[in-house]
Design an enzyme around this catalytic site. Structure first.
Site, short mmCIF file in Angstrom:
data_model
loop_
_atom_site.label_atom_id
_atom_site.label_comp_id
_atom_site.label_asym_id
_atom_site.label_seq_id
_atom_site.Cartn_x
_atom_site.Cartn_y
_atom_site.Cartn_z
N SER A 63 -10.39 40.60 26.91
CA SER A 63 -11.32 40.70 25.78
C SER A 63 -11.50 42.11 25.25
O SER A 63 -12.02 42.30 24.16
CB SER A 63 -12.69 40.13 26.18
OG SER A 63 -13.27 40.90 27.20
N ASP A 355 -22.03 45.54 24.33
CA ASP A 355 -22.74 44.45 25.01
C ASP A 355 -22.72 44.71 26.52
O ASP A 355 -22.57 45.85 26.95
CB ASP A 355 -22.15 43.09 24.63
CG ASP A 355 -20.68 42.94 25.03
OD1 ASP A 355 -20.17 43.80 25.79
OD2 ASP A 355 -20.03 41.96 24.59
N HIS A 358 -18.44 45.39 27.05
CA HIS A 358 -17.44 45.99 26.17
C HIS A 358 -17.96 47.23 25.45
O HIS A 358 -19.14 47.31 25.12
CB HIS A 358 -16.99 44.97 25.12
CG HIS A 358 -16.56 43.67 25.70
ND1 HIS A 358 -17.42 42.59 25.83
CD2 HIS A 358 -15.38 43.27 26.22
CE1 HIS A 358 -16.78 41.58 26.39
NE2 HIS A 358 -15.54 41.96 26.64
#
Length: 389
Positions: A63, A355, A358
């Site tokens: 991600s 967040d 990340h």
């Protein structure tokens, strides 16, 4: 919304890791002169693609660099909702940050006109400029990330690259030598391993690897599998390859929200295990470069040290928050990651983390610039030097 929160809490984890943030290049500033054009469209001419420093850029990972491949999957590892993409020209594209990822920034530095498109929606001549295969929750091991739902493992990403190479052959009319020469000039980026710790080894209530392996044995097993995967990329034509180490997962907001240690700021148990993997990965790069994969050039990106330096020198780059997500819930904004339509912080440029897991676009820009032109965290050469080979 309540069901969504419940599912996240039940899963006891989420994709990813801290991406590296480099502490060099003082005075460079934190903004790139971005070209705000739309992502590459199917049918873009090959002449346009070739204006970049390299003809194509292929991306493998999780991600930290996923740009929409998970959008159509049944998974908690998705980011195609607001406020993700709040600072991105195309909005909530599926990137797990407020704006551009590390590889978006790197593509800009390599002079690509547009961001590299996701594999999920790229076909035809557009593949000649490169494809992003990355998938949130993905890992080196196939079972990694299963706690979050569907995702595209590293083995699957390698297989998808094989399909793309086969498709590319049509544009070279079967001239394998010409296609091999073309692929040999491309940059290959692979950032794997974060979820193998975050969403596997240290998630003891869902996986048994933590009881099956010592930290060293697990690192060895990961390197053995990763070596096969990187060799498979080489056999498909990869010659200029960037492999990133795992960052300080023990220092991300998600882990800080759960850590109650008194002697260290971060969870050093996690960081110590990751260091074993990173050490093995650097040695693997050295082996590949010493002739094990003839004609290949691998660059190791030291995410771990870069993370440490960035946090220690955060104020030098204008960052004010080093341990809290810009968007999230609970302690450190890390107990639950950024929720749909949640209000994010106003000034994202002051935060290292977007967040619970990340980095922000601002951190990604610092990272990419440092990796591109400084040898402080790249071995044995910079990405700029790799591109010029």
């Amino acid at each position: 919304l309540s069901g969504f929160v419940s599912n996240i809490l039940e899963s006891s984890g989420c994709d990813c890791t801290l991406l590296v943030v480099f502490s060099v290049l003082l005075g460079l500033g934190r903004e790139l002169d971005w070209i705000d054009e739309r992502e590459r469209k199917v049918g873009k001419s090959r002449s346009q693609v070739l204006e970049s420093q390299v003809p194509c850029f292929f991306i493998f990972g999780d991600s930290l660099v996923d740009n929409g491949n998970n959008n159509g999957l049944i998974t908690l590892a998705r980011a195609n909702y607001r406020p993700y993409g709040i600072d991105f020209p195309q909005g909530n594209s599926g990137r797990f940050t407020n704006g551009r990822t590390f590889v978006d920034a790197l593509a800009q530095l390599l002079r690509f006109r547009n961001n590299i498109p996701p594999y999920a929606r790229t076909r035809g001549r557009a593949i000649l400029g490169g494809v992003n295969f990355a998938s949130g929750a993905a890992g080196i091991r196939d079972e990694t990330g299963n706690n979050l739902g569907d995702h595209i493992t590293m083995n699957q990403q390698v297989s998808n690259f094989g399909n793309v190479v086969q498709q590319m052959g049509r544009f070279f009319r079967g001239d394998t030598e010409a296609m091999g020469s073309y692929l040999g000039k491309c940059i290959i980026y692979s950032g794997m391993g974060s979820n193998d710790y975050l969403n596997n080894y240290f998630m003891r209530d869902f996986y048994n690897t933590g009881s099956q392996f010592t930290a060293q044995a697990y690192a060895n097993a990961l390197i053995q599998d990763y070596s096969k995967q990187l060799t498979a990329l080489y056999n498909l034509g990869a010659r200029k390859v960037i492999v990133t180490g795992v960052g300080q997962v023990g220092c991300i907001p998600y882990e800080l929200a759960r850590y109650n240690g008194t002697t260290n700021r971060c969870n050093e148990n996690i960081n110590s295990a990751i260091s074993l993997f990173n050490s093995g990965l650097r040695k693997l790069v050295e082996r590949f470069n010493k002739g094990e994969l003839q004609g290949a050039n691998f660059v190791y990106l030291d995410s771990f040290q870069a993370t440490s330096d960035l946090i220690a020198n955060a104020q030098s780059y204008g960052f004010e928050s080093i341990d809290k997500g810009c968007c999230g819930v609970g302690r450190n904004n890390g107990q639950v990651t950024c929720l749909p339509l949640q209000q994010a912080c106003r000034d994202r440029s002051k935060y290292i983390f977007w967040d619970a897991f990340h980095p922000t676009e601002a951190a990604n820009i610092v990272t990419a610039r440092a990796a591109f032109s400084s040898k402080a965290y790249t071995y044995p050469m910079t990405i700029q030097q790799l591109a010029a080979l």
